[in-house]
Scaffold this motif. Structure first.
Motif, short mmCIF file in Angstrom:
data_model
loop_
_atom_site.label_atom_id
_atom_site.label_comp_id
_atom_site.label_asym_id
_atom_site.label_seq_id
_atom_site.Cartn_x
_atom_site.Cartn_y
_atom_site.Cartn_z
N THR A 174 0.83 -1.21 0.00
CA THR A 174 0.00 0.00 0.00
C THR A 174 0.86 1.26 0.00
OG1 THR A 174 -1.74 -1.19 1.17
CG2 THR A 174 -1.83 1.21 1.23
N LEU A 178 0.81 4.19 -2.75
CA LEU A 178 0.65 5.59 -2.38
C LEU A 178 1.75 6.45 -2.99
CD1 LEU A 178 -0.38 5.66 1.38
CD2 LEU A 178 -1.54 6.79 -0.51
N LEU A 181 1.17 7.09 -6.55
CA LEU A 181 0.10 8.06 -6.75
C LEU A 181 0.58 9.48 -6.52
CD1 LEU A 181 -3.20 6.73 -5.11
CD2 LEU A 181 -2.75 7.16 -7.53
N ILE A 182 1.35 9.64 -5.45
CA ILE A 182 1.75 10.98 -5.05
C ILE A 182 2.85 11.55 -5.94
CG2 ILE A 182 2.75 12.31 -3.15
CD1 ILE A 182 1.44 10.38 -1.21
N ASP A 183 3.62 10.66 -6.51
CA ASP A 183 4.78 11.10 -7.29
C ASP A 183 4.39 12.04 -8.43
OD1 ASP A 183 7.38 11.21 -8.43
OD2 ASP A 183 6.69 9.75 -9.93
N HIS A 184 5.15 13.11 -8.58
CA HIS A 184 4.95 13.91 -9.77
C HIS A 184 6.27 14.23 -10.45
CE1 HIS A 184 4.58 16.36 -6.08
NE2 HIS A 184 5.46 17.14 -6.67
N LYS A 212 5.97 -4.83 -4.86
CA LYS A 212 5.08 -3.99 -5.65
C LYS A 212 5.84 -3.18 -6.70
CE LYS A 212 1.00 -2.59 -6.43
NZ LYS A 212 -0.07 -3.53 -6.76
N ILE A 331 -6.01 -1.76 6.80
CA ILE A 331 -4.87 -0.93 6.44
C ILE A 331 -5.40 0.48 6.25
CG2 ILE A 331 -3.12 -0.48 4.70
CD1 ILE A 331 -2.92 -3.50 4.32
N ILE A 333 -5.21 4.53 5.83
CA ILE A 333 -4.37 5.59 5.27
C ILE A 333 -4.80 6.92 5.87
CG2 ILE A 333 -3.69 6.82 3.19
CD1 ILE A 333 -4.32 4.26 1.61
N ILE B 182 -2.21 13.90 -5.09
CA ILE B 182 -2.06 13.08 -6.29
C ILE B 182 -1.68 13.92 -7.51
CG2 ILE B 182 -3.30 11.55 -7.87
CD1 ILE B 182 -4.97 10.62 -5.53
N GLN B 295 -8.41 6.80 -8.70
CA GLN B 295 -7.18 6.64 -7.91
C GLN B 295 -7.48 6.30 -6.45
OE1 GLN B 295 -7.33 9.49 -10.16
NE2 GLN B 295 -6.51 7.93 -11.53
N TYR B 334 -9.24 4.25 0.42
CA TYR B 334 -8.83 3.02 -0.24
C TYR B 334 -8.24 3.31 -1.61
CZ TYR B 334 -11.25 0.51 3.41
OH TYR B 334 -11.63 0.04 4.62
N ILE B 335 -7.10 2.71 -1.85
CA ILE B 335 -6.48 2.79 -3.17
C ILE B 335 -6.36 1.37 -3.70
CG2 ILE B 335 -5.23 4.90 -2.57
CD1 ILE B 335 -2.70 3.18 -2.26
N LYS B 336 -5.75 1.22 -4.84
CA LYS B 336 -5.71 -0.10 -5.48
C LYS B 336 -5.18 -1.18 -4.53
CE LYS B 336 -4.15 -0.09 -9.78
NZ LYS B 336 -3.24 -0.21 -10.94
#
Lengths: 340, 340
Positions: A174, A178, A181-184, A212, A331, A333, B182, B295, B334-336
């Motif tokens: 997870t 995350l 997802l957050i990365d830019h 992962k 889990i 977040i 995100i 997402q 919840y994410i993937k």
DNA sequence: TTGAAAGCGTTACCAC
DNA sequence: GTGGTAACGCTTTCAA
């Protein structure tokens, strides 16, 4: 709702006999037994929990708890759960004896268990060391008829009857999800700060994380270090890591004692362009999630970990209920907006 | 653990008298009462729940439940919770009567409540319409001594004794926080797809969302539309919206019936570069979170919403326990990786 | 104003 | 093998 009394009447026997059959105490004629079981099934008999508990009070049950992490803020919330369930169970004449120790130490845990056995506990909940001696001790208790539930960290090879705690591998996955997802930046160069290599949950999280990202060319682990849950060590490690690997733009703290590491990030002026993810909701993670240094923290229902094992043991001892062997916590977040 | 019997002995009275004092039934001499209260306090008396429940079984309690959303998948999980708690309470001779209706309709709800009163319910749990008639009906029940707990959606102006459900405003804020995390474009142009303007929770979420982004020049709401929880409408709305506002790069679905909207996104080839966030964990959101189109989805513990109100009502009726008025559910992200 | 007793469903113990 | 009875803690009803 059918009762034992009803079944007894229908079967033309006494309540005592029905009780003997239903609780498998033996000493009942096979024919009588069959008849009773049939009736119970036909009526969809389910025992009345209030009656069972009331009756169980005369047993004066004692539940033992062993945990490490006396000086670990994560366990504060676990203790909160222990306190609440303890106060509830005390109403049923069931007491809880807690042995809590500061460090990861096999001998201390075994001694604590022995003490509890001397105290006459009927069941044990333990956040165990991953050590053969502890496994062996749990198996000894099982042989003595004392059931054990592991929590927070599991010992699958032992004769414990259940586990309550995180699925650490999934938890690490997870975190990887995350981060992506957050990365830019399009390219994540990740530094990992673990707790102790000997602690299963820390290594499992990292395994899940690696698992992962292994097919993702945009995510690479640059370095993995171990802070042994010590703040000063953590500062030094992160400081060195960021100086040596300028390309690092993401950090994954898999364990406690992160405040030192965060300080190093700030001192190097990297707190604006670094993705940081941690675990658990403790004062330090809350602070840095709120400040924005940490973007998210992934948690494992610590309160529930305190409550559930004892609840299960009490039910097991009183109602004899069959329980799930594996009870993974959610889990969770948390980001700035939902952390409190 | 002290019992009523013990207190009675110490006070030199009978158990009945102690019970009268402890449960404020009156008719006890002030001196006796004072003595009993003093002793109870000194012993830190807490009633034994098993005893209370056992005794309460003779009351044959009936709890009523009213909810809309028969054809709304979100409520499937709520029903799951209702089923479980219903089966538990049935062991205590307490039955649950559920009235569930398909649509948002004031009259249906009021009729359902009237039916339940005729059935002789002792308490009510309701996922209410935000309508004056419902408020009035709840107040009527209160006057009749029938307590009500609202769940999923609150009616703070009514005489309901408690609420169990989401803090929708905070939930919308969390979505805003997630979007900002995100985002990797630096400028979010957001389309919002609400459910119905008359449903408080949908509007509250949007308010929370707006509240959070109002000081953030990088986040702008381009358009807000209402799909009335209808899939076909949703497709059309999103299709139009994306065609008209090419600059939109983020969508916030605040309610159900999102599948149509997602189809529109895919058809326009925007499924790779669009940030999409939804609510609740239902088949459609699970599917699109797994596929990566959505997402993250922000949830509100539906199972808990089914269990908790009835549990509270039962406790209230039996033990007379004072309960929290506001019981917010956790805001779950919840994410993937952690959605199943 | 208070006491006594029955009843809720289960278990445990003693007697037969 | 089986039945009877007391006990767990609380509430309720009836009687005094």
């Amino acid at each position: 709702m059918p009762t034992i009394k009803e079944i007894a009447t229908l079967a033309g026997v006494s309540r005592g006999t029905v009780d003997r059959v239903l609780n498998k105490r033996g000493g009942v004629h096979p024919d009588t037994k069959a008849r009773i079981l049939e009736i119970a099934k036909a009526l969809d008999y389910r025992p009345n929990k209030a009656g069972i508990v009331l009756s169980a009070q005369r047993k004066n049950l004692k539940l033992g708890v062993v945990m490490f992490g006396t000086n670990n803020p994560f366990f504060d919330e676990v203790k909160h759960g222990l306190k609440d369930i303890g106060s509830e169970l005390s109403c049923y004449n069931c007491s809880i004896i807690i042995k809590s120790m500061p460090d990861f130490n096999e001998k201390n845990q075994i001694d604590a268990i022995d003490d509890l056995v001397k105290d006459g506990i009927n069941a044990l909940a333990i956040a165990p060391q991953n050590q053969p001696g502890v496994v062996q001790k749990i198996d000894e208790l099982a042989a003595m008829g004392i059931p054990t539930i592991t929590f927070n960290s599991d010992l699958p090879t032992s004769k414990r009857i259940a586990y309550v705690g995180s699925n650490y591998r999934k938890s690490g996955q997870t975190v990887a999800g995350l981060m992506r997802l957050i990365d830019h930046s399009g390219q994540l160069n990740i530094g990992v700060i673990g707790g102790a290599q000997s602690v299963l949950c820390h290594t499992e999280r990292i395994e899940g994380f690696k698992d992962k990202i292994k097919d993702d060319s945009h995510m690479n682990i640059i370095d993995v270090v171990w802070n042994n849950d010590d703040d000063v060590t953590c500062y030094k490690l992160v400081d060195d890591m960021l100086k040596e690997h300028k390309e690092i733009n993401a950090l994954y703290f898999t364990a406690g004692a992160i405040a030192g590491g965060c300080r190093a990030i700030i001192e190097q002026g990297r707190d604006k362009d670094m993705i940081v993810i941690a675990h658990d909701r403790v004062p330090s993670t809350i602070e840095f999630v709120k400040s924005g240094l940490i973007q998210a923290t992934v948690c494992q229902q610590p309160y529930f970990q305190g409550v559930k094992p004892l609840q299960m043991l009490f039910d097991y001892l009183t109602t004899g209920e069959v329980l799930n062997e594996i009870n993974y916590t959610d889990i969770e977040i948390y980001i700035k907006e939902n952390i409190d």
